[in-house]
Design a protein around this motif. Structure first.
Motif, PDB file in Angstrom:
ATOM      1  N   PRO A   3       0.828  -1.217   0.000  1.00 23.28           N
ATOM      2  CA  PRO A   3       0.000   0.000   0.000  1.00 23.28           C
ATOM      3  C   PRO A   3       0.859   1.262   0.000  1.00 23.28           C
ATOM      4  CG  PRO A   3      -0.656  -1.494   1.769  1.00 23.28           C
ATOM      5  CD  PRO A   3       0.607  -2.041   1.175  1.00 23.28           C
ATOM      6  N   HIS A   4       0.395   2.262  -0.700  1.00 21.80           N
ATOM      7  CA  HIS A   4       1.098   3.547  -0.754  1.00 21.80           C
ATOM      8  C   HIS A   4       0.759   4.379   0.480  1.00 21.80           C
ATOM      9  CE1 HIS A   4       2.790   7.225  -2.288  1.00 21.80           C
ATOM     10  NE2 HIS A   4       1.627   7.831  -2.101  1.00 21.80           N
ATOM     11  N   ARG A   5       1.746   4.975   1.072  1.00 23.75           N
ATOM     12  CA  ARG A   5       1.552   5.905   2.191  1.00 23.75           C
ATOM     13  C   ARG A   5       2.149   7.239   1.770  1.00 23.75           C
ATOM     14  NH1 ARG A   5      -1.709   2.826   3.155  1.00 23.75           N
ATOM     15  NH2 ARG A   5      -1.896   1.438   4.899  1.00 23.75           N
ATOM     16  N   SER A   6       1.297   8.252   1.646  1.00 19.53           N
ATOM     17  CA  SER A   6       1.737   9.540   1.112  1.00 19.53           C
ATOM     18  C   SER A   6       2.434  10.416   2.147  1.00 19.53           C
ATOM     19  CB  SER A   6       0.548  10.299   0.521  1.00 19.53           C
ATOM     20  OG  SER A   6      -0.428  10.503   1.518  1.00 19.53           O
ATOM     21  N   LEU A   7       2.318  10.080   3.425  1.00 20.30           N
ATOM     22  CA  LEU A   7       2.948  10.884   4.471  1.00 20.30           C
ATOM     23  C   LEU A   7       4.164  10.142   5.019  1.00 20.30           C
ATOM     24  CD1 LEU A   7       2.689  13.464   6.217  1.00 20.30           C
ATOM     25  CD2 LEU A   7       1.382  12.104   7.848  1.00 20.30           C
ATOM     26  N   PRO A   8       5.380  10.579   4.655  1.00 22.23           N
ATOM     27  CA  PRO A   8       6.563   9.905   5.193  1.00 22.23           C
ATOM     28  C   PRO A   8       6.725  10.199   6.689  1.00 22.23           C
ATOM     29  CG  PRO A   8       7.203  11.814   3.895  1.00 22.23           C
ATOM     30  CD  PRO A   8       5.716  11.674   3.751  1.00 22.23           C
ATOM     31  N   ALA A  13       6.158  13.712  11.695  1.00 22.94           N
ATOM     32  CA  ALA A  13       6.680  14.480  12.836  1.00 22.94           C
ATOM     33  C   ALA A  13       6.318  15.960  12.702  1.00 22.94           C
ATOM     34  CB  ALA A  13       8.185  14.292  12.949  1.00 22.94           C
ATOM     35  N   TRP A  14       6.507  16.504  11.506  1.00 24.71           N
ATOM     36  CA  TRP A  14       6.177  17.915  11.294  1.00 24.71           C
ATOM     37  C   TRP A  14       4.674  18.162  11.421  1.00 24.71           C
ATOM     38  CZ3 TRP A  14       9.269  21.762  11.820  1.00 24.71           C
ATOM     39  CH2 TRP A  14      10.623  21.608  11.573  1.00 24.71           C
ATOM     40  N   PHE A  15       3.873  17.239  10.908  1.00 20.10           N
ATOM     41  CA  PHE A  15       2.429  17.377  10.994  1.00 20.10           C
ATOM     42  C   PHE A  15       1.962  17.362  12.447  1.00 20.10           C
ATOM     43  CE2 PHE A  15      -1.772  15.370  11.261  1.00 20.10           C
ATOM     44  CZ  PHE A  15      -2.518  16.318  10.580  1.00 20.10           C
ATOM     45  N   MET A  16       2.496  16.437  13.229  1.00 21.84           N
ATOM     46  CA  MET A  16       2.109  16.356  14.641  1.00 21.84           C
ATOM     47  C   MET A  16       2.550  17.609  15.403  1.00 21.84           C
ATOM     48  SD  MET A  16       0.241  13.769  14.920  1.00 21.84           S
ATOM     49  CE  MET A  16      -0.003  13.934  16.665  1.00 21.84           C
ATOM     50  N   LEU A  17       3.739  18.119  15.108  1.00 24.44           N
ATOM     51  CA  LEU A  17       4.208  19.347  15.750  1.00 24.44           C
ATOM     52  C   LEU A  17       3.301  20.522  15.388  1.00 24.44           C
ATOM     53  CD1 LEU A  17       6.380  20.872  17.386  1.00 24.44           C
ATOM     54  CD2 LEU A  17       7.566  21.240  15.211  1.00 24.44           C
ATOM     55  N   LEU A  50      -5.162  11.407  16.959  1.00 20.03           N
ATOM     56  CA  LEU A  50      -4.559  11.631  15.645  1.00 20.03           C
ATOM     57  C   LEU A  50      -3.251  10.854  15.527  1.00 20.03           C
ATOM     58  CD1 LEU A  50      -4.909  13.155  13.022  1.00 20.03           C
ATOM     59  CD2 LEU A  50      -3.765  15.097  14.060  1.00 20.03           C
ATOM     60  N   TRP A  51      -2.448  10.881  16.579  1.00 20.34           N
ATOM     61  CA  TRP A  51      -1.183  10.133  16.612  1.00 20.34           C
ATOM     62  C   TRP A  51      -1.470   8.640  16.421  1.00 20.34           C
ATOM     63  CZ3 TRP A  51       3.919  11.832  17.858  1.00 20.34           C
ATOM     64  CH2 TRP A  51       4.845  10.792  18.010  1.00 20.34           C
ATOM     65  N   TRP A  52      -2.435   8.119  17.184  1.00 20.10           N
ATOM     66  CA  TRP A  52      -2.767   6.693  17.105  1.00 20.10           C
ATOM     67  C   TRP A  52      -3.255   6.328  15.701  1.00 20.10           C
ATOM     68  CZ3 TRP A  52      -7.314   4.337  15.781  1.00 20.10           C
ATOM     69  CH2 TRP A  52      -7.329   2.953  15.912  1.00 20.10           C
ATOM     70  N   ALA A  53      -4.107   7.157  15.115  1.00 22.73           N
ATOM     71  CA  ALA A  53      -4.669   6.866  13.793  1.00 22.73           C
ATOM     72  C   ALA A  53      -3.578   6.817  12.722  1.00 22.73           C
ATOM     73  CB  ALA A  53      -5.731   7.898  13.426  1.00 22.73           C
ATOM     74  N   LEU A  54      -2.652   7.756  12.767  1.00 21.42           N
ATOM     75  CA  LEU A  54      -1.568   7.752  11.783  1.00 21.42           C
ATOM     76  C   LEU A  54      -0.623   6.575  11.999  1.00 21.42           C
ATOM     77  CD1 LEU A  54      -0.870  11.571  11.504  1.00 21.42           C
ATOM     78  CD2 LEU A  54      -1.883  10.087   9.783  1.00 21.42           C
ATOM     79  N   SER A  57      -2.195   3.557  10.557  1.00 22.62           N
ATOM     80  CA  SER A  57      -2.069   3.585   9.103  1.00 22.62           C
ATOM     81  C   SER A  57      -0.691   3.079   8.672  1.00 22.62           C
ATOM     82  CB  SER A  57      -2.291   5.000   8.584  1.00 22.62           C
ATOM     83  OG  SER A  57      -2.053   5.070   7.207  1.00 22.62           O
ATOM     84  N   TYR A  58       0.360   3.478   9.387  1.00 21.38           N
ATOM     85  CA  TYR A  58       1.703   2.991   9.067  1.00 21.38           C
ATOM     86  C   TYR A  58       1.807   1.483   9.297  1.00 21.38           C
ATOM     87  CZ  TYR A  58       3.583   7.698   8.569  1.00 21.38           C
ATOM     88  OH  TYR A  58       3.837   8.970   8.145  1.00 21.38           O
ATOM     89  N   ARG A  59       1.200   0.991  10.379  1.00 21.31           N
ATOM     90  CA  ARG A  59       1.247  -0.454  10.657  1.00 21.31           C
ATOM     91  C   ARG A  59       0.540  -1.245   9.563  1.00 21.31           C
ATOM     92  NH1 ARG A  59       0.325   1.297  15.818  1.00 21.31           N
ATOM     93  NH2 ARG A  59      -1.898   0.816  15.690  1.00 21.31           N
ATOM     94  N   THR A  60      -0.618  -0.780   9.103  1.00 21.54           N
ATOM     95  CA  THR A  60      -1.321  -1.502   8.044  1.00 21.54           C
ATOM     96  C   THR A  60      -0.581  -1.384   6.714  1.00 21.54           C
ATOM     97  OG1 THR A  60      -2.755   0.384   7.556  1.00 21.54           O
ATOM     98  CG2 THR A  60      -3.587  -1.269   9.127  1.00 21.54           C
TER      99      THR A  60
END
Length: 155
Positions: A3-8, A13-17, A50-54, A57-60
Motif C-alpha cells: 500500500p502507498h503511504r503519502s505521508l513519510p 513528525a512535522w504534521f504532529m508538531l 490523531l497520533w494513534w490513527a496515523l 495507518s503505518y502499521r497496516t
C-alpha cells in the motif's frame, strides 16, 4: 506490491508538531482560568487520537504481496501487518486472472484462480492501479504459457 503511504515519517513528525501548536494556540487565551483545565483533556485527547490513527495507518502499510511468474509456476505470497504469511501457487498453464468490475469488495477486484482455489490480488491498490495490474498480469501469464509451449522437449 504494498500500500502507498503519502505521508513519510519525517512529514508525520512535522504534521504532529504543527497540529499540537495550532491546537494549543486557543489555550493561551484561557491561561489562568478554570476553563483551561476543562479544555486541556479534550485537546490532548484529539492529538493522541490523531497520533494513534496515523501510527495505525503505518502499521497496516506493512502489508505486502509478492507475485512470481516463471515458465512453470505462478506463486503468490501475502504477508499481513501482523507477520502472518499466506502462500498460493499453481502451474502457470492453469492459472487464470479474473477481474470483477463490480460486485467485489472493491471496484475492479482482481483474483487469480488455479489449483482449486481463487485468491485476491492487490485489493489495497487504487482502482486505476488494479486496472493496470490486470493487464500486466494477463500479459505475464500469456508470456509464461508461450515460453512453456515454445520450449523444446527434454530428453
Amino acid at each position: 506490491m504494498w500500500p502507498h503511504r503519502s505521508l513519510p515519517r519525517r512529514g508525520f513528525a512535522w504534521f504532529m508538531l504543527a497540529t499540537s501548536v495550532m491546537i494549543s494556540l486557543p489555550l493561551f487565551a484561557l491561561l489562568g482560568t478554570v476553563l483551561l483545565w476543562g479544555m486541556l483533556p479534550f485537546l490532548a485527547g484529539a492529538v493522541m487520537f490523531l497520533w494513534w490513527a496515523l501510527e495505525h495507518s503505518y502499521r497496516t502499510g506493512t502489508l505486502h504481496e509478492e507475485l512470481l511468474i516463471d515458465d512453470c509456476e505462478v506463486h503468490l505470497t501475502r504477508t499481513d501487518p501482523k507477520g502472518k504469511v499466506q502462500s498460493w501457487g499453481c502451474n502457470c498453464h492453469w492459472a487464470q486472472a479474473q477481474i470483477y468490475p463490480s460486485g467485489g469488495p472493491v471496484a475492479h477486484y482482481i483474483t487469480l484462480r488455479g489449483a482449486g482455489r481463487e485468491v485476491e490480488l492487490g485489493a489495497f491498490l487504487s482502482e486505476d492501479e488494479r486496472k493496470a495490474l490486470y493487464g500486466e498480469l494477463r500479459n505475464a501469464l500469456s508470456r509464461a504459457r508461450a515460453s512453456v509451449t515454445s520450449r523444446p522437449p527434454r530428453d
